[in-house]
Design a protein around this motif. Structure first.
Motif, mmCIF file in Angstrom:
data_model
loop_
_atom_site.group_PDB
_atom_site.id
_atom_site.type_symbol
_atom_site.label_atom_id
_atom_site.label_comp_id
_atom_site.label_asym_id
_atom_site.label_seq_id
_atom_site.Cartn_x
_atom_site.Cartn_y
_atom_site.Cartn_z
ATOM 1 N N GLU A 144 0.813 -1.219 0.000
ATOM 2 C CA GLU A 144 0.000 0.000 0.000
ATOM 3 C C GLU A 144 0.847 1.270 0.000
ATOM 4 O O GLU A 144 0.376 2.318 -0.417
ATOM 5 N N THR A 145 2.098 1.186 0.432
ATOM 6 C CA THR A 145 2.945 2.373 0.468
ATOM 7 C C THR A 145 3.662 2.637 -0.855
ATOM 8 O O THR A 145 4.120 3.746 -1.085
ATOM 9 N N SER A 146 3.775 1.632 -1.728
ATOM 10 C CA SER A 146 4.520 1.832 -2.979
ATOM 11 C C SER A 146 3.745 1.396 -4.218
ATOM 12 O O SER A 146 4.315 1.326 -5.307
ATOM 13 N N CYS A 147 2.470 1.104 -4.060
ATOM 14 C CA CYS A 147 1.612 0.743 -5.186
ATOM 15 C C CYS A 147 0.417 1.681 -5.210
ATOM 16 O O CYS A 147 0.037 2.238 -4.185
ATOM 17 N N ARG A 148 -0.190 1.856 -6.359
ATOM 18 C CA ARG A 148 -1.364 2.719 -6.497
ATOM 19 C C ARG A 148 -2.372 2.052 -7.426
ATOM 20 O O ARG A 148 -2.065 1.050 -8.058
ATOM 21 N N ASP A 149 -3.539 2.657 -7.522
ATOM 22 C CA ASP A 149 -4.604 2.149 -8.399
ATOM 23 C C ASP A 149 -4.871 0.668 -8.167
ATOM 24 O O ASP A 149 -5.034 -0.099 -9.106
ATOM 25 N N SER A 150 -4.923 0.269 -6.902
ATOM 26 C CA SER A 150 -5.167 -1.143 -6.611
ATOM 27 C C SER A 150 -6.653 -1.462 -6.733
ATOM 28 O O SER A 150 -7.506 -0.619 -6.478
ATOM 29 N N SER A 151 -6.938 -2.675 -7.143
ATOM 30 C CA SER A 151 -8.311 -3.150 -7.212
ATOM 31 C C SER A 151 -8.310 -4.647 -6.950
ATOM 32 O O SER A 151 -7.284 -5.312 -7.066
ATOM 33 N N THR A 152 -9.480 -5.148 -6.590
ATOM 34 C CA THR A 152 -9.644 -6.571 -6.321
ATOM 35 C C THR A 152 -10.756 -7.095 -7.209
ATOM 36 O O THR A 152 -11.853 -6.541 -7.219
ATOM 37 N N SER A 153 -10.484 -8.138 -7.939
ATOM 38 C CA SER A 153 -11.486 -8.716 -8.841
ATOM 39 C C SER A 153 -12.490 -9.542 -8.048
ATOM 40 O O SER A 153 -12.312 -9.778 -6.851
ATOM 41 N N SER A 154 -13.513 -10.016 -8.724
ATOM 42 C CA SER A 154 -14.545 -10.809 -8.054
ATOM 43 C C SER A 154 -14.005 -12.118 -7.494
ATOM 44 O O SER A 154 -14.553 -12.674 -6.559
ATOM 45 N N ASN A 155 -12.898 -12.638 -8.043
ATOM 46 C CA ASN A 155 -12.313 -13.869 -7.499
ATOM 47 C C ASN A 155 -11.228 -13.581 -6.459
ATOM 48 O O ASN A 155 -10.559 -14.485 -5.995
ATOM 49 N N GLY A 156 -11.056 -12.287 -6.099
ATOM 50 C CA GLY A 156 -10.123 -11.933 -5.039
ATOM 51 C C GLY A 156 -8.730 -11.569 -5.484
ATOM 52 O O GLY A 156 -7.877 -11.272 -4.651
ATOM 53 N N THR A 157 -8.452 -11.566 -6.776
ATOM 54 C CA THR A 157 -7.111 -11.235 -7.258
ATOM 55 C C THR A 157 -6.840 -9.747 -7.099
ATOM 56 O O THR A 157 -7.634 -8.907 -7.513
#
Length: 152
Positions: A101-114
């Motif tokens: 979370e400190t060095s990544c951006r635009d994170s998302s989680t798909s419906s299968n949890g990826t």
């Protein structure tokens, strides 16, 4: 004249209080609880109204932009360049945590949890990376030179 003066004297404190707006100075409770997600790290003034999450979210040029997203089945939201998006939907409430979370951006989680995110590498560039729950059952991710890895 005396009656008008007396009424004026008695009404003055009430009129002053109404003009100062003591009632309006109190914060109004929000209609619903705020959804979770990483949006809270880069957005401000979040509120839920009529089934929508509304907030001012930071863009890539560090300006804030008013945005909103329909809550529906979404349980967690993220901020992508000033726009709210659903990170987690439905009953599979996948919530990734970790140092990514400190060095990544635009994170998302798909419906299968990826988990998918843009992660910074050693040279300062950004690259898209993904990590599935099968690869990381602990849902704790880190960033190693622009690639997501399982922390535990």
């Amino acid at each position: 004249m005396r009656v008008t003066g007396l009424v004026g004297v008695l009404a003055a404190p009430l009129l002053l209080a109404a003009c100062m707006g003591y009632e309006n100075d109190r914060p109004t409770p929000l209609p619903g609880p705020l959804p979770g997600g990483s949006w809270q790290q880069s957005c401000r003034d979040g509120q839920v109204r009529n089934g929508y999450l509304r907030a001012q979210c930071m863009t890539s040029n560090n300006a804030y932009r008013q945005t909103m997203a329909r809550i529906g089945t979404c349980r967690a939201f993220g901020n992508r360049n000033g726009t709210l998006f659903c990170e987690t939907s439905g009953s599979g409430n996948y919530r990734w945590r970790g140092s990514y979370e400190t060095s990544c951006r635009d994170s998302s989680t798909s419906s299968n949890g990826t988990l998918t995110a843009m992660c910074q590498n050693a040279s300062g560039g950004w690259q898209r990376s993904a990590l599935s729950p099968r690869q990381c059952p602990s849902y704790r991710a880190g960033n190693r030179n622009g690639r997501l890895f399982c922390e535990g």
